[in-house]
Design a protein around this motif. Structure first.
Motif, PDB file in Angstrom:
ATOM      1  N   TRP A 339     -14.312 -23.935 -31.766  1.00  0.00           N
ATOM      2  CA  TRP A 339     -12.913 -23.671 -31.442  1.00  0.00           C
ATOM      3  C   TRP A 339     -12.646 -22.178 -31.257  1.00  0.00           C
ATOM      4  CZ3 TRP A 339     -10.329 -27.548 -29.725  1.00  0.00           C
ATOM      5  CH2 TRP A 339     -10.630 -28.843 -30.180  1.00  0.00           C
ATOM      6  N   SER A 340     -13.323 -21.353 -32.020  1.00  0.00           N
ATOM      7  CA  SER A 340     -13.098 -19.910 -31.876  1.00  0.00           C
ATOM      8  C   SER A 340     -13.609 -19.407 -30.529  1.00  0.00           C
ATOM      9  CB  SER A 340     -13.782 -19.152 -33.019  1.00  0.00           C
ATOM     10  OG  SER A 340     -15.180 -19.420 -33.032  1.00  0.00           O
ATOM     11  N   GLU A 341     -14.719 -19.971 -30.039  1.00  0.00           N
ATOM     12  CA  GLU A 341     -15.216 -19.583 -28.718  1.00  0.00           C
ATOM     13  C   GLU A 341     -14.283 -20.057 -27.604  1.00  0.00           C
ATOM     14  OE1 GLU A 341     -19.819 -19.531 -28.203  1.00  0.00           O
ATOM     15  OE2 GLU A 341     -19.351 -21.192 -29.566  1.00  0.00           O
ATOM     16  N   LEU A 342     -13.657 -21.212 -27.811  1.00  0.00           N
ATOM     17  CA  LEU A 342     -12.788 -21.771 -26.777  1.00  0.00           C
ATOM     18  C   LEU A 342     -11.419 -21.095 -26.742  1.00  0.00           C
ATOM     19  CD1 LEU A 342     -12.420 -24.096 -24.652  1.00  0.00           C
ATOM     20  CD2 LEU A 342     -11.389 -25.415 -26.501  1.00  0.00           C
ATOM     21  N   LEU A 343     -10.823 -20.889 -27.946  1.00  0.00           N
ATOM     22  CA  LEU A 343      -9.438 -20.426 -28.004  1.00  0.00           C
ATOM     23  C   LEU A 343      -9.273 -19.033 -28.589  1.00  0.00           C
ATOM     24  CD1 LEU A 343      -7.809 -23.748 -29.313  1.00  0.00           C
ATOM     25  CD2 LEU A 343      -7.981 -22.960 -26.956  1.00  0.00           C
ATOM     26  N   GLY A 344     -10.353 -18.447 -29.111  1.00  0.00           N
ATOM     27  CA  GLY A 344     -10.238 -17.120 -29.711  1.00  0.00           C
ATOM     28  C   GLY A 344      -9.997 -17.210 -31.208  1.00  0.00           C
ATOM     29  N   ASP A 345      -9.870 -16.045 -31.830  1.00  0.00           N
ATOM     30  CA  ASP A 345      -9.752 -15.995 -33.294  1.00  0.00           C
ATOM     31  C   ASP A 345      -8.456 -16.610 -33.813  1.00  0.00           C
ATOM     32  OD1 ASP A 345     -12.199 -14.738 -33.418  1.00  0.00           O
ATOM     33  OD2 ASP A 345     -11.349 -12.709 -33.387  1.00  0.00           O
ATOM     34  N   GLY A 346      -7.441 -16.691 -32.974  1.00  0.00           N
ATOM     35  CA  GLY A 346      -6.166 -17.254 -33.435  1.00  0.00           C
ATOM     36  C   GLY A 346      -6.053 -18.751 -33.228  1.00  0.00           C
ATOM     37  N   TRP A 347      -7.176 -19.454 -33.134  1.00  0.00           N
ATOM     38  CA  TRP A 347      -7.126 -20.865 -32.790  1.00  0.00           C
ATOM     39  C   TRP A 347      -6.426 -21.713 -33.852  1.00  0.00           C
ATOM     40  CZ3 TRP A 347      -9.487 -24.705 -35.672  1.00  0.00           C
ATOM     41  CH2 TRP A 347     -10.458 -24.304 -36.600  1.00  0.00           C
ATOM     42  N   ARG A 348      -6.557 -21.325 -35.140  1.00  0.00           N
ATOM     43  CA  ARG A 348      -5.898 -22.110 -36.182  1.00  0.00           C
ATOM     44  C   ARG A 348      -4.381 -22.036 -36.052  1.00  0.00           C
ATOM     45  NH1 ARG A 348     -10.386 -20.124 -38.881  1.00  0.00           N
ATOM     46  NH2 ARG A 348     -11.699 -21.736 -39.857  1.00  0.00           N
ATOM     47  N   THR A 349      -3.878 -20.855 -35.756  1.00  0.00           N
ATOM     48  CA  THR A 349      -2.434 -20.705 -35.564  1.00  0.00           C
ATOM     49  C   THR A 349      -1.972 -21.467 -34.333  1.00  0.00           C
ATOM     50  OG1 THR A 349      -2.515 -18.512 -36.573  1.00  0.00           O
ATOM     51  CG2 THR A 349      -0.583 -19.029 -35.231  1.00  0.00           C
ATOM     52  N   GLN A 350      -2.748 -21.372 -33.264  1.00  0.00           N
ATOM     53  CA  GLN A 350      -2.367 -22.057 -32.027  1.00  0.00           C
ATOM     54  C   GLN A 350      -2.306 -23.561 -32.212  1.00  0.00           C
ATOM     55  OE1 GLN A 350      -4.459 -20.818 -28.471  1.00  0.00           O
ATOM     56  NE2 GLN A 350      -4.249 -22.847 -27.565  1.00  0.00           N
ATOM     57  N   LEU A 351      -3.281 -24.112 -32.944  1.00  0.00           N
ATOM     58  CA  LEU A 351      -3.332 -25.564 -33.130  1.00  0.00           C
ATOM     59  C   LEU A 351      -2.579 -26.023 -34.373  1.00  0.00           C
ATOM     60  CD1 LEU A 351      -7.067 -26.265 -32.181  1.00  0.00           C
ATOM     61  CD2 LEU A 351      -5.024 -26.572 -30.771  1.00  0.00           C
ATOM     62  N   GLY A 352      -2.110 -25.064 -35.199  1.00  0.00           N
ATOM     63  CA  GLY A 352      -1.327 -25.427 -36.377  1.00  0.00           C
ATOM     64  C   GLY A 352      -2.159 -26.082 -37.456  1.00  0.00           C
TER      65      GLY A 352
END
Length: 791
Positions: A339-352
């Motif tokens: 997920w970090s490669e796909l969405l970047g380091d902020g992926w947890r915030t983006q996906l909630g």
């Protein structure tokens, strides 16, 4: 969340690689259209049979074309009104010009409507020419069975290629032109496709079943003549109806299923994956185009096959396996493993989410699409069990015919109710399985549901071919029987293909219902996301708390909304079935009159007045489709503006739940009754002319509006109501809270919507049960009538 994410990311544009994927998708969509043109040429090059068969087919073509053109003129008024309203409705904050996005949404509403109308019209036009060629092929003693099957299925393949080609091309163009604002514009595209499909499904269904019921009740029951005997004045209208209802209506319906599911996937994909989420669903749909081409061309009837259904099932399951393999391969090629490669380091915030997710992006996508593909195969098997002539449910209905029509009706209803439970649980299991793939992320879970729907429709090319195969085979048998230019062997071939067609039509209805639920679930997620953005725009401080309160079913206001949502499905179904009853009553009176006033019909010295029955069906279908259509569009408006956004959310939940069960019940009970009649006509329980045969005819007559009018129309109904809710949500919230609160205007809109619906229902209920043949009025036909024909 989609709006929030767009704002935080400062907009979203396609990178060079992703733009290339979208352009490739559009090119492959055009390739599908090229294959449609090639197959059309091949079908039209086959033999056309005897002059008498050609004359009958020409009358059917003329009647079908006259009806469809008149229907398009009627629907053009709704399209114009919808375009104006779409432009006036507010949109969320955009990355470009708000006015440009509004124009795009309205313009692509027209594109979706035109595509839906074109697919329905083109499918009908080719089907009315292929039916003659199927009948002609069945007359050949060497390979006639295989050739007739191939012509019928490849004609359906043309409609399948048009569906996947135009659906994918339209969505790809929106993504290329509007980039980050594509989800908002796609709402218009999906709404246009769904609205036209619903009207065509209802109008075509009323026409075809009024003619069919009238023909059966007078011809087969009262006069004791065969189903497609040319002495029956309703036979031409019956064959016309197969095309305007089962070909034009169902083709448009399956196109809107494809388009709306893809729209939902793109809206939620952008929220979950950003730019990648706008592209990956298009990649999956592109694979569906390739699978459609392969699936149609590998569907061949072998001499050793027990029936055409064996060949169709073989091709369908092969297509499903190929689809799963290709999607898995492209998931590894296009998506990143983490997920970090796909969405970047902020992926947890983006996906909630907090912590880890159960699957990486690649396996998440593969799992979601695989659930959809497996669901399609499971629905096919389950529906086939309840509607095939060689399975116990249909055989039990056949046995019940020995004790009269009442037990036939009861047996069919019980089988329909039981099958609805299993199908609903199967669909619910698919939705929940996809939901679990998202772990603790609601956004990701909803995207998984939408991807499952997209995966299910990777086989839509074969599914559409299966559906169109049914009415073509039915028409071919009618043309052969009316002309008398068919021997016993050819008759057996056409009877076999017709029985297979009844099953494939039931299967495709089941699959279409499954896609409706998946798309509606995904759109329901989009609705809550729209509410979140609208509350933020209105200045609400605790948006999360407001959303939770709005979705609380324990709130009596929301519970009322849920009950209304379920009730609308019942009212819609009742209106559609009652419309068939009234129109069929007029057909019965007209056919009886002709048998009474034209005594030479029975000894073939006088010709029936076929055109009068076609006129009655055309007039009544146009008049009767308005009330269900107004109900579908205005009911969510009344609930949303009258009771608020939370009640509207509950309304959608009630409509989805009740609609799923009702649609499967109606489709499967009708299909089972139809094939029980075929079972008796093939010689079981006394065969044709027996009391058992008469009992199954009554059952089939009851089932006709179930399976071909009300049941299939619920599919686009659910999506139309979801899309209307999605479109009005910003205005509902803006007029309910914040600085733009305007309670008098909100209540006025709700009351006007309620008044229109009530007036339409009262007008519908005040119509006589059976109209006289000389009735005139707004719906009176001005079209030239098809020439009468001889057998």
């Amino acid at each position: 969340m989609s709006t929030t994410f767009a704002a935080e990311s400062g907009g979203l544009s396609l990178s060079g690689a992703n733009l290339s994927y979208v352009i490739i998708a559009a090119v492959i969509a055009l390739v599908a259209l090229g294959f449609a043109a090639t197959l059309t040429k091949a079908v039209l090059a086959t033999g056309r049979g005897t002059p008498n068969m050609q004359e009958i087919a020409a009358a059917v073509q003329e009647g079908a074309s006259a009806y469809l053109f008149r229907q398009f003129r009627t629907l053009a008024i709704f399209v114009v009104l919808a375009v104006v309203l779409l432009f006036l409705l507010p949109v969320h904050q955009t990355d470009g010009s708000e006015t440009l996005v509004k124009i795009g949404r309205s313009a692509f509403f027209v594109v979706g409507a035109v595509f839906s109308a074109f697919i329905g019209g083109a499918g009908m036009a080719l089907a009315t020419r292929a039916n003659l060629r199927v009948a002609a092929a069945a007359r050949e003693h060497q390979g006639g069975r295989e050739k007739a099957m191939q012509i019928a299925f490849r004609t359906g393949g043309v409609v399948g290629f048009l569906t996947v080609g135009l659906g994918l091309f339209g969505a790809a163009m929106v993504v290329v032109l509007f980039r980050a604002d594509a989800p908002t514009v796609l709402e218009g595209f999906g709404f246009g496709a769904a609205l036209l499909a619903m009207f065509m499904r209802v109008g075509g269904g009323i026409f075809t079943k009024a003619a069919d019921v009238g023909a059966d009740l007078v011809g087969k029951v009262e006069q004791g003549i065969p189903e497609d005997d040319p002495r029956n004045a309703a036979t031409i209208a019956d064959n016309v109806g197969d095309n305007v209802g089962d070909c034009a209506g169902m083709a448009a319906d399956l196109f809107e299923s494809y388009a709306v599911t893809l729209v939902a996937a793109l809206i939620l994909g952008r929220a979950a994956f950003g730019e990648t989420g706008l592209v990956f669903p298009l990649i999956v749909s592109t694979i569906g185009v390739i699978v459609a081409i392969v699936g149609v061309f590998i569907t061949r009837l072998r001499a050793s096959d027990r029936s055409g259904l064996t060949a169709i099932n073989r091709a369908f399951y092969a297509s499903a396996v190929l689809s799963a393999i290709l999607v898995a391969a492209m998931s590894f090629v296009y998506l990143k493993p983490t997920w970090s490669e796909l969405l970047g380091d902020g992926w947890r915030t983006q996906l909630g989410v907090e912590g880890e997710l159960p699957l990486g992006p690649q396996w998440f996508a593969i799992g979601a699409v695989a659930i959809g593909i497996v669901l399609a195969a499971a629905i096919q098997a389950l529906t086939g069990y309840f509607t095939e002539t060689n399975k116990r449910p249909v055989q039990d209905i056949g046995k019940s015919s020995l004790t009269g029509p009442a037990t036939v009706v009861l047996a069919g209803i019980s089988i329909g109710l039981e099958s609805a439970v299993y199908s609903a649980l199967l669909i619910a299991g698919g939705v929940f399985g996809a939901f679990l793939l998202g772990g603790s992320s609601i956004t990701l879970s909803l995207f998984a549901v939408a991807l499952a729907g997209t995966g299910l429709l990777t086989t839509v090319g074969v599914i559409v071919a299966m559906d169109t195969f049914g009415p073509i085979s039915d028409n071919a048998q009618g043309i052969a029987e009316m002309s008398g230019d068919i021997d016993e062997q050819g008759g057996r071939t056409l009877t076999e293909l017709d029985a297979v067609g009844n099953t494939t039509k039931a299967i495709t209805k089941g699959i279409a219902i499954a896609t409706a639920v998946l798309a509606a679930t995904a759109l329901f997620g989009s609705y809550t996301d729209t509410l979140r953005a609208a509350y933020a725009d209105a200045g609400v401080n605790d948006v999360a708390g407001e959303i939770l309160a709005a979705l609380n079913v324990a709130n009596p206001r929301n519970l009322v909304g849920l009950i209304i949502g379920a009730a609308v499905v019942f009212l819609f179904s009742g209106l559609a079935i009652n419309a068939v009853s009234r129109s069929a009553g007029a057909v019965v009176l007209e056919v009886r009159r002709q048998f009474r006033d034209l005594p030479g019909i029975m000894d073939r010295t006088q010709r029936p007045e076929y055109g009068k029955v076609v006129d009655i069906c055309t007039r009544d279908a146009q008049r009767e489709l308005v009330t269900p259509g107004l109900l579908a569009v205005l009911a969510p408006i009344a609930v949303g503006f009258g009771l608020g956004p939370g009640a509207l959310a509950s309304y959608l939940a009630g409509a989805i739940g009740a609609g799923t069960l009702m649609a499967v019940f109606l489709a499967n009970s009708g299909g089972a009754w139809d094939n029980a009649k075929k079972l008796v006509e093939d010689g079981a329980h006394g065969g044709k002319g027996s009391s058992a045969h008469e009992a199954t005819i009554i059952g089939d007559t009851v089932g006709d509006p179930f399976k071909d009018t009300a049941g299939p129309a619920i599919n686009p109904l659910i999506k139309v109501m979801n899309l209307v809710s999605l479109l009005i949500a910003p205005a509902v919230v803006a007029w309910s809270v914040g600085a733009d609160r305007n309670t008098p205007l909100r209540i006025t809109v709700a009351l006007v919507a309620v008044a229109i619906v009530v007036a339409a229902v009262i007008y519908s209920k005040r119509k006589p049960v059976a109209m006289s043949d000389d009735e005139s009025g707004p719906g009176a036909s001005s079209e030239p009538r098809p020439e009468t024909i001889t057998a």
